[in-house]
Design an enzyme around this catalytic site. Structure first.
Site, PDB file in Angstrom:
ATOM      1  N   ARG A  88       0.765  -1.122  -0.057  1.00 55.37           N
ATOM      2  CA  ARG A  88      -0.048  -0.087   0.018  1.00 55.37           C
ATOM      3  C   ARG A  88       1.012   1.071   0.016  1.00 55.37           C
ATOM      4  O   ARG A  88       2.222   1.383   0.463  1.00 55.37           O
ATOM      5  CB  ARG A  88      -0.814   0.135   1.351  1.00 55.37           C
ATOM      6  CG  ARG A  88      -0.275   0.026   2.740  1.00 55.37           C
ATOM      7  CD  ARG A  88      -0.940   0.381   3.647  1.00 55.37           C
ATOM      8  NE  ARG A  88      -0.409   0.397   4.819  1.00 55.37           N
ATOM      9  CZ  ARG A  88       0.599   1.139   5.608  1.00 55.37           C
ATOM     10  NH1 ARG A  88       0.823   2.230   4.706  1.00 55.37           N
ATOM     11  NH2 ARG A  88       1.191   0.917   6.578  1.00 55.37           N
ATOM     12  N   GLY A  89       0.296   2.494  -0.142  1.00 60.23           N
ATOM     13  CA  GLY A  89       1.066   3.783  -0.098  1.00 60.23           C
ATOM     14  C   GLY A  89       1.080   4.171   1.417  1.00 60.23           C
ATOM     15  O   GLY A  89       0.759   3.457   2.173  1.00 60.23           O
ATOM     16  N   GLY A  90       1.952   4.850   1.456  1.00 65.66           N
ATOM     17  CA  GLY A  90       2.242   5.441   3.042  1.00 65.66           C
ATOM     18  C   GLY A  90       3.359   4.889   3.807  1.00 65.66           C
ATOM     19  O   GLY A  90       4.128   4.110   2.954  1.00 65.66           O
TER      20      GLY A  90
ATOM     21  N   VAL B   9       4.629   3.501   8.218  1.00 66.66           N
ATOM     22  CA  VAL B   9       4.008   2.631   9.076  1.00 66.66           C
ATOM     23  C   VAL B   9       2.782   3.017   9.730  1.00 66.66           C
ATOM     24  O   VAL B   9       2.687   4.228  10.059  1.00 66.66           O
ATOM     25  CB  VAL B   9       5.317   2.287  10.063  1.00 66.66           C
ATOM     26  CG1 VAL B   9       5.700   3.518  11.029  1.00 66.66           C
ATOM     27  CG2 VAL B   9       5.102   1.094  10.875  1.00 66.66           C
TER      28      VAL B   9
ATOM     29  N   TYR C  37      -0.147   0.889  12.961  1.00 69.74           N
ATOM     30  CA  TYR C  37      -0.496  -0.026  13.848  1.00 69.74           C
ATOM     31  C   TYR C  37      -1.922  -0.539  13.536  1.00 69.74           C
ATOM     32  O   TYR C  37      -2.822   0.245  13.411  1.00 69.74           O
ATOM     33  CB  TYR C  37      -0.247   0.368  15.133  1.00 69.74           C
ATOM     34  CG  TYR C  37      -0.398  -0.797  16.233  1.00 69.74           C
ATOM     35  CD1 TYR C  37      -0.020  -1.986  16.281  1.00 69.74           C
ATOM     36  CD2 TYR C  37      -1.935  -0.487  16.816  1.00 69.74           C
ATOM     37  CE1 TYR C  37      -0.539  -2.828  17.275  1.00 69.74           C
ATOM     38  CE2 TYR C  37      -2.258  -1.502  17.897  1.00 69.74           C
ATOM     39  CZ  TYR C  37      -1.394  -2.527  17.973  1.00 69.74           C
ATOM     40  OH  TYR C  37      -2.126  -3.477  18.900  1.00 69.74           O
TER      41      TYR C  37
ATOM     42  N   ALA D 200      -8.379   2.803   8.469  1.00 68.62           N
ATOM     43  CA  ALA D 200      -8.644   2.396   9.629  1.00 68.62           C
ATOM     44  C   ALA D 200      -9.169   3.101  10.472  1.00 68.62           C
ATOM     45  O   ALA D 200      -8.501   4.214  10.965  1.00 68.62           O
ATOM     46  CB  ALA D 200      -7.299   1.475   9.877  1.00 68.62           C
TER      47      ALA D 200
ATOM     48  N   CYS E 142       2.507   6.802  10.627  1.00 63.75           N
ATOM     49  CA  CYS E 142       2.346   7.318   9.217  1.00 63.75           C
ATOM     50  C   CYS E 142       3.876   8.233   8.928  1.00 63.75           C
ATOM     51  O   CYS E 142       3.579   9.304   7.949  1.00 63.75           O
ATOM     52  CB  CYS E 142       1.249   8.292   9.043  1.00 63.75           C
ATOM     53  SG  CYS E 142      -0.353   7.041   9.336  1.00 63.75           S
TER      54      CYS E 142
END
Length: 222
Positions: free
Chosen positions: A66-68, A70, A72, A170, A186
């Site tokens: 996916r883009g972006g 880290v 949780y 999320a 992020c």
């Protein structure tokens, strides 16, 4: 759109299933929305940097496409995976992201909270000192602390293949937020992360998932 409440689901298995669904779909394949709750896991996006994971403390780290950067995932979080043909909707990625964020904002509004966008930082944020206030964010952000006074309540990261999107967004409902402090969420050091429970909203995962799913489905109708 077919809504599938997966409930508790392994992240890697869900990731593999999304990718397989997208690879196999045809122009006639119905869009789907999967709603999942994952065991503790850190996921790295394509822009993720290893040094943004400060201390995994035994939580597994999974590389994603996916883009972006880290983020949780853990119990008490609704992870929504729209599997959407963007060409059928007649939209591009920017509009798609806007619609995902709008669904979050509408869901929060139903709980008496006001969600905000921050330019250049996908996801939705709330004012920590006035989470239900309707005043817009004003003035340029302080470059030294662009998220001052804000907490992130929803993270977003997508992948588009052949004009079809997967991964998603999320929404934090009622979580143990401690694992967020062991990363730069992020990619932003010191970014506060909140959930509905922290902001005084009492609800369960199933109810929040249903409300969020309805808002997402409404935003993603052809």
């Amino acid at each position: 759109m077919l809504i599938k409440p997966l409930g508790p689901a392994d992240y890697v298995a869900t990731f593999d299933a999304m990718r397989a669904f997208t690879d196999a779909r045809t122009p006639d394949t119905e869009d789907e929305l999967w709603l999942a709750e994952h065991s503790p896991v850190y996921t790295q996006g394509l822009a993720g940097k290893a040094d943004h994971v400060l201390n995994p403390a035994g939580i597994p780290i999974v590389q994603s496409n996916r883009g972006g950067q880290v983020t949780y995932h853990g119990p008490g979080q609704v992870v929504a995976y729209p599997l959407v043909d963007l060409s059928r909707l007649g939209i591009y990625v920017r509009e798609y992201v806007y619609r995902l964020e709008t669904a979050v904002i509408q869901t929060l509004d139903g709980y008496g909270l006001t969600g905000h966008r921050v330019a250049g930082a996908p996801g939705i944020y709330v004012k920590l000192d006035d989470p239900g206030g309707h005043a817009a964010l004003t003035g340029p952000a302080d470059p030294r602390d662009p998220f001052r006074g804000l907490g992130k309540i929803a993270a977003l990261g997508i992948k588009v293949s052949r004009h079809c999107a997967y991964h998603g967004v999320a929404l934090n409902v009622a979580m143990d937020l401690q694992p967020f402090s062991n990363i730069n969420p992020c990619g932003y050091a010191g970014l506060a992360t909140v959930d509905l429970a922290t902001l005084g909203v009492s609800t369960d995962w199933a109810t929040a998932a249903q409300r969020f799913g309805e808002r997402l489905s409404a935003q993603l109708r052809p």
